[in-house]
Enzyme design. Structure first.
Site, PDB file in Angstrom:
ATOM      1  N   ASP A  49     -51.178 -22.925  67.308  1.00 52.64           N
ATOM      2  CA  ASP A  49     -49.803 -23.379  67.132  1.00 52.64           C
ATOM      3  C   ASP A  49     -49.927 -24.830  66.598  1.00 52.64           C
ATOM      4  OD1 ASP A  49     -46.972 -23.687  67.481  1.00 52.64           O
ATOM      5  OD2 ASP A  49     -47.393 -24.768  69.347  1.00 52.64           O
ATOM      6  N   ASP A  84     -46.951 -27.671  66.543  1.00 52.71           N
ATOM      7  CA  ASP A  84     -46.231 -28.680  67.331  1.00 52.71           C
ATOM      8  C   ASP A  84     -46.628 -28.604  68.801  1.00 52.71           C
ATOM      9  OD1 ASP A  84     -44.456 -29.610  65.168  1.00 52.71           O
ATOM     10  OD2 ASP A  84     -43.545 -27.625  65.312  1.00 52.71           O
TER      11      ASP A  84
HETATM   12  C1  BG6 Z   1     -41.813 -24.994  66.557  1.00 55.31           C
HETATM   13  C2  BG6 Z   1     -41.340 -25.957  67.602  1.00 55.31           C
HETATM   14  O1  BG6 Z   1     -43.159 -25.252  66.268  1.00 55.31           O
HETATM   15  O2  BG6 Z   1     -41.048 -25.117  65.360  1.00 55.31           O
HETATM   16  C3  BG6 Z   1     -39.852 -25.782  67.856  1.00 55.31           C
HETATM   17  O3  BG6 Z   1     -42.042 -25.729  68.802  1.00 55.31           O
HETATM   18  C4  BG6 Z   1     -39.101 -25.891  66.529  1.00 55.31           C
HETATM   19  O4  BG6 Z   1     -39.426 -26.756  68.766  1.00 55.31           O
HETATM   20  C5  BG6 Z   1     -39.657 -24.882  65.534  1.00 55.31           C
HETATM   21  O5  BG6 Z   1     -37.716 -25.623  66.740  1.00 55.31           O
HETATM   22  C6  BG6 Z   1     -38.966 -24.940  64.173  1.00 55.31           C
HETATM   23  O6  BG6 Z   1     -39.327 -26.113  63.527  1.00 55.31           O
HETATM   24  P1  BG6 Z   1     -38.669 -26.678  62.182  1.00 55.31           P
HETATM   25  O7  BG6 Z   1     -39.605 -27.814  61.815  1.00 55.31           O
HETATM   26  O8  BG6 Z   1     -38.647 -25.591  61.175  1.00 55.31           O
HETATM   27  O9  BG6 Z   1     -37.308 -27.156  62.545  1.00 55.31           O
HETATM   28 MG    MG Z   2     -45.754 -25.707  70.104  1.00 59.16          MG
END
Ligand code: BG6
Ligand code: MG
Length: 214
Positions: free
Chosen positions: A10, A12
């Site tokens: 993963d 984030d």
């Molecule tokens: C995930 C995060 O990796 O990405 C979430 O854990 C986030 O919190 C999701 O909502 C979507 O991310 P983005 O950057 O497309 O808004």
């Molecule tokens: Mg994550």
């Protein structure tokens, strides 16, 4: 088919601490909606796509909005988030991640990414990690985000790996649920009690050793 475990990361909260920036951006949005987003509730937003996060928030806040407003909020949230990550670079890689990836590549493991974020490729490039990945699946590649396993299935296909031979590194309950559904080995990283459903939990990535997967 390669018999060495394939590692699916993963992004984030596992590779880089951008999860805190998602939380900050949603907190600002929630403030404008008169809803106080707690850290505990935020755990349920981890791993979930941008629009599904907003669906959840509106439900918690008991709000109904037009689809025009919905899309405006998504845009605003992403702008707040992009602003916060504008200066990230390789110094924002979480301790232990780079060494693990380098060592795994040296030992012929395949490395994939599955992130629900539509900003994932942009962030990997900023972290100088893009070229290490044999496959990248992000929020643009899937219809259903975590806890649906679609992205993990795609990552296993792109790396020609059997799902049972894939190890998933996740900081979100949604990601662990997704990996468990298709019998991947799930590794939870963090302190949240929601991660207990993983096959194994480490508090910090730096505690993980490649030999743990031999
Ligand atoms: C995930 C995060 O990796 O990405 C979430 O854990 C986030 O919190 C999701 O909502 C979507 O991310 P983005 O950057 O497309 O808004
Ligand atoms: Mg994550």
């Amino acid at each position: 088919m390669n018999n060495m475990p394939t590692f699916i990361f993963d992004l984030d909260g596992v590779i880089t601490n951008t999860e805190d920036y998602h939380f900050d951006a949603w907190k600002s949005i929630c403030f404008s909606l008169n809803y106080d987003l707690s850290a505990e509730k935020n755990e349920e937003l981890k791993g979930v796509s941008r629009s599904k996060c907003l669906d959840k928030i509106l439900k918690w806040a008991n709000l109904n909005i037009s689809s025009k407003e919905f899309n405006e909020i998504l845009k605003k949230k992403n702008n707040l988030y992009l602003n916060k990550i504008s200066n990230i670079d390789s110094s924002n890689i979480i301790k232990g991640v780079y060494d693990f990836i380098e060592n795994a590549k040296k030992h012929n493991h395949l490395i994939a990414l599955y992130s629900s974020s539509k900003n994932a490729k942009f962030i990997l490039k900023k972290l100088n990690l893009y070229s290490y990945f044999d496959a990248i699946v992000d929020g643009n590649s899937v219809k259903a985000s975590k806890p649906d396993p679609e992205g993990f299935i795609l990552a296993s296909k792109l790396t020609n790996s059997n799902p049972k031979n894939c190890v998933v590194f996740e900081d979100s309950e949604a990601g662990i649920i997704a990996g468990n559904k298709i019998n991947m080995t799930t590794i939870g990283i963090g302190k949240s009690s929601k991660l207990k459903i993983a096959n194994k939990v480490y508090e910090k990535f730096e505690e993980i050793n490649l030999n743990d997967f031999k």
